[in-house]
Design a protein around this motif. Structure first.
Motif, PDB file in Angstrom:
ATOM      1  N   ALA A 164      68.599  27.340  70.117  1.00 40.13           N
ATOM      2  CA  ALA A 164      69.281  26.196  69.419  1.00 40.13           C
ATOM      3  C   ALA A 164      68.667  24.638  69.890  1.00 40.13           C
ATOM      4  O   ALA A 164      68.569  23.731  69.018  1.00 40.13           O
ATOM      5  CB  ALA A 164      70.660  26.064  69.687  1.00 40.13           C
ATOM      6  N   VAL A 165      68.456  24.429  71.008  1.00 40.98           N
ATOM      7  CA  VAL A 165      67.735  23.370  71.374  1.00 40.98           C
ATOM      8  C   VAL A 165      66.090  23.046  70.666  1.00 40.98           C
ATOM      9  O   VAL A 165      66.094  22.113  70.390  1.00 40.98           O
ATOM     10  CB  VAL A 165      67.610  23.308  73.156  1.00 40.98           C
ATOM     11  CG1 VAL A 165      66.560  22.390  73.564  1.00 40.98           C
ATOM     12  CG2 VAL A 165      68.973  23.113  73.744  1.00 40.98           C
ATOM     13  N   ALA A 167      65.393  24.661  68.159  1.00 39.64           N
ATOM     14  CA  ALA A 167      65.282  24.650  66.750  1.00 39.64           C
ATOM     15  C   ALA A 167      65.695  23.045  66.339  1.00 39.64           C
ATOM     16  O   ALA A 167      65.419  22.522  65.351  1.00 39.64           O
ATOM     17  CB  ALA A 167      66.345  25.295  66.183  1.00 39.64           C
ATOM     18  N   ALA A 168      66.396  22.395  67.156  1.00 41.54           N
ATOM     19  CA  ALA A 168      66.934  20.950  67.040  1.00 41.54           C
ATOM     20  C   ALA A 168      65.870  19.958  67.428  1.00 41.54           C
ATOM     21  O   ALA A 168      66.063  18.781  67.035  1.00 41.54           O
ATOM     22  CB  ALA A 168      68.012  20.672  67.656  1.00 41.54           C
ATOM     23  N   GLY A 169      64.452  20.376  67.529  1.00 46.18           N
ATOM     24  CA  GLY A 169      63.654  19.541  67.768  1.00 46.18           C
ATOM     25  C   GLY A 169      63.642  18.816  69.234  1.00 46.18           C
ATOM     26  O   GLY A 169      62.942  17.601  69.266  1.00 46.18           O
ATOM     27  N   LEU A 170      64.578  19.231  69.900  1.00 45.64           N
ATOM     28  CA  LEU A 170      64.690  18.743  71.393  1.00 45.64           C
ATOM     29  C   LEU A 170      63.510  19.260  72.381  1.00 45.64           C
ATOM     30  O   LEU A 170      63.633  20.476  72.438  1.00 45.64           O
ATOM     31  CB  LEU A 170      66.004  18.654  71.828  1.00 45.64           C
ATOM     32  CG  LEU A 170      67.123  18.044  71.026  1.00 45.64           C
ATOM     33  CD1 LEU A 170      68.339  18.524  71.622  1.00 45.64           C
ATOM     34  CD2 LEU A 170      66.760  16.598  71.148  1.00 45.64           C
ATOM     35  N   ALA A 175      67.118  17.659  76.243  1.00 46.85           N
ATOM     36  CA  ALA A 175      68.314  18.147  76.084  1.00 46.85           C
ATOM     37  C   ALA A 175      69.182  18.212  77.613  1.00 46.85           C
ATOM     38  O   ALA A 175      70.305  18.051  77.404  1.00 46.85           O
ATOM     39  CB  ALA A 175      68.457  19.427  75.547  1.00 46.85           C
ATOM     40  N   THR A 176      68.398  18.497  78.448  1.00 42.10           N
ATOM     41  CA  THR A 176      69.004  18.431  80.002  1.00 42.10           C
ATOM     42  C   THR A 176      69.540  16.956  80.361  1.00 42.10           C
ATOM     43  O   THR A 176      70.663  16.732  80.754  1.00 42.10           O
ATOM     44  CB  THR A 176      67.996  18.679  81.035  1.00 42.10           C
ATOM     45  OG1 THR A 176      67.452  19.930  80.398  1.00 42.10           O
ATOM     46  CG2 THR A 176      68.482  18.791  82.254  1.00 42.10           C
ATOM     47  N   GLU A 220      77.532  22.794  69.413  1.00 46.46           N
ATOM     48  CA  GLU A 220      78.075  23.374  68.455  1.00 46.46           C
ATOM     49  C   GLU A 220      77.462  24.873  67.896  1.00 46.46           C
ATOM     50  O   GLU A 220      78.114  25.708  67.454  1.00 46.46           O
ATOM     51  CB  GLU A 220      78.613  22.506  67.356  1.00 46.46           C
ATOM     52  CG  GLU A 220      79.282  21.261  67.743  1.00 46.46           C
ATOM     53  CD  GLU A 220      80.688  21.574  68.100  1.00 46.46           C
ATOM     54  OE1 GLU A 220      81.442  22.559  67.314  1.00 46.46           O
ATOM     55  OE2 GLU A 220      81.505  21.344  68.920  1.00 46.46           O
ATOM     56  N   THR A 221      76.368  24.388  67.741  1.00 43.79           N
ATOM     57  CA  THR A 221      75.546  25.679  67.050  1.00 43.79           C
ATOM     58  C   THR A 221      75.524  26.839  68.140  1.00 43.79           C
ATOM     59  O   THR A 221      75.776  28.033  67.680  1.00 43.79           O
ATOM     60  CB  THR A 221      73.958  25.154  67.043  1.00 43.79           C
ATOM     61  OG1 THR A 221      74.024  24.040  65.943  1.00 43.79           O
ATOM     62  CG2 THR A 221      73.049  26.453  66.461  1.00 43.79           C
ATOM     63  N   THR A 222      75.353  26.675  69.361  1.00 48.40           N
ATOM     64  CA  THR A 222      75.433  27.611  70.348  1.00 48.40           C
ATOM     65  C   THR A 222      76.914  28.551  70.197  1.00 48.40           C
ATOM     66  O   THR A 222      77.054  29.621  70.223  1.00 48.40           O
ATOM     67  CB  THR A 222      75.436  27.053  71.543  1.00 48.40           C
ATOM     68  OG1 THR A 222      73.931  26.369  71.803  1.00 48.40           O
ATOM     69  CG2 THR A 222      75.157  28.380  72.613  1.00 48.40           C
TER      70      THR A 222
END
Length: 251
Positions: A164-165, A167-170, A175-176, A220-222
């Motif tokens: 998910a991270v 896919a979100a382009g992060l 993200a961390t 939320e996606t996770t």
């Protein structure tokens, strides 16, 4: 009654703590001392050894939130242990920690009964460490069995979360750093503290509002991605699991 997605959201904190607490435990430290390993050498050889003997780049592909150089140094530094031995030692650390932490909790047997079909029937797509740990034999005693199953579920969420991270382009470091800015799963721990613990080199950029928002959406996606795994339980079973884990988490 909790639906599967609500269950995924409700159990992530206790499973994260109880299924991962052994990783920095005194049991883990004792194994490191006995075998002359650094803490991260045991962590990567033991946790990721289910992939088999492979190059560090393969391990980096699943250890998404760690800097590649740190993964390579730790994985190669732990080569004094064969992967099969490392996995067994790591699994036994998990079990011993479970016995110590939850040995007096009567709910362990039921937690294991409820989590076993979740683990057995969940799709392993996108979660190779989950697939590897699912194949590791389970112990018979309830505290050890429950904690090992929680570790396996934790690996499922971890793999799906990494997807998910990405896919979100992060970037994993972004993200961390943004993780400490939302309510879960790290509580009061800041993103900077997590990044330092993971060995990302400083200095760290402050996440902007867009990054923070995308990181919150990833959480939320996770939860969405984890929901199908809990669909094997009926409403009463999901409520029971949430209650049992909440009580175990508070111990």
């Amino acid at each position: 009654m909790a639906d599967p997605r609500t269950t995924a959201a409700q159990v992530k904190a206790p499973i994260g703590r109880l299924g991962g607490g052994f990783m920095t435990s005194r049991e883990a430290k004792a194994v490191c001392e006995e075998y002359g390993l650094g803490a991260r050498e045991l962590y990567f050889r033991g946790r990721c050894g289910v992939l088999g003997e492979c190059e560090a780049d393969v391990v980096t592909s699943v250890a998404v939130f760690f800097p590649p150089r740190h993964v390579e140094e730790s994985w190669n530094g732990g080569r004094k242990l064969a992967v099969e031995q490392a996995v067994e030692l790591y699994a036994e650390v998990c079990r011993e920690w479970g016995r110590r932490k939850l040995g007096g909790y009567d709910g362990c047997e039921r937690i294991a009964e409820l989590l076993q079909p979740v683990v057995e029937q969940a799709s392993s797509v996108g979660a190779p460490l989950f697939a590897g740990w699912r194949a590791v034999p389970l112990p018979d005693d309830p505290p050890a069995r429950a904690v090992q199953l929680m570790h396996v579920v934790r690996e499922l969420r971890g793999g799906l979360h990494a997807n998910a991270v990405i896919a979100a382009g992060l970037h994993p470091l972004e993200a961390t750093l943004a993780a400490g800015h939302d309510a879960t799963p790290f509580g009061a721990v800041t993103g900077e503290m997590i990044a330092k613990f993971f060995q990302w080199p400083e200095p760290y950029a402050t996440p902007g509002p867009d990054v923070v928002a995308r990181r919150a959406a990833v959480e939320e996606t996770t939860d969405d991605l984890m929901a199908p795994a809990f669909a094997v339980l009926d409403d009463s079973e999901t409520d029971e699991l949430i209650g049992l884990l909440r009580f175990g988490h508070a111990r």
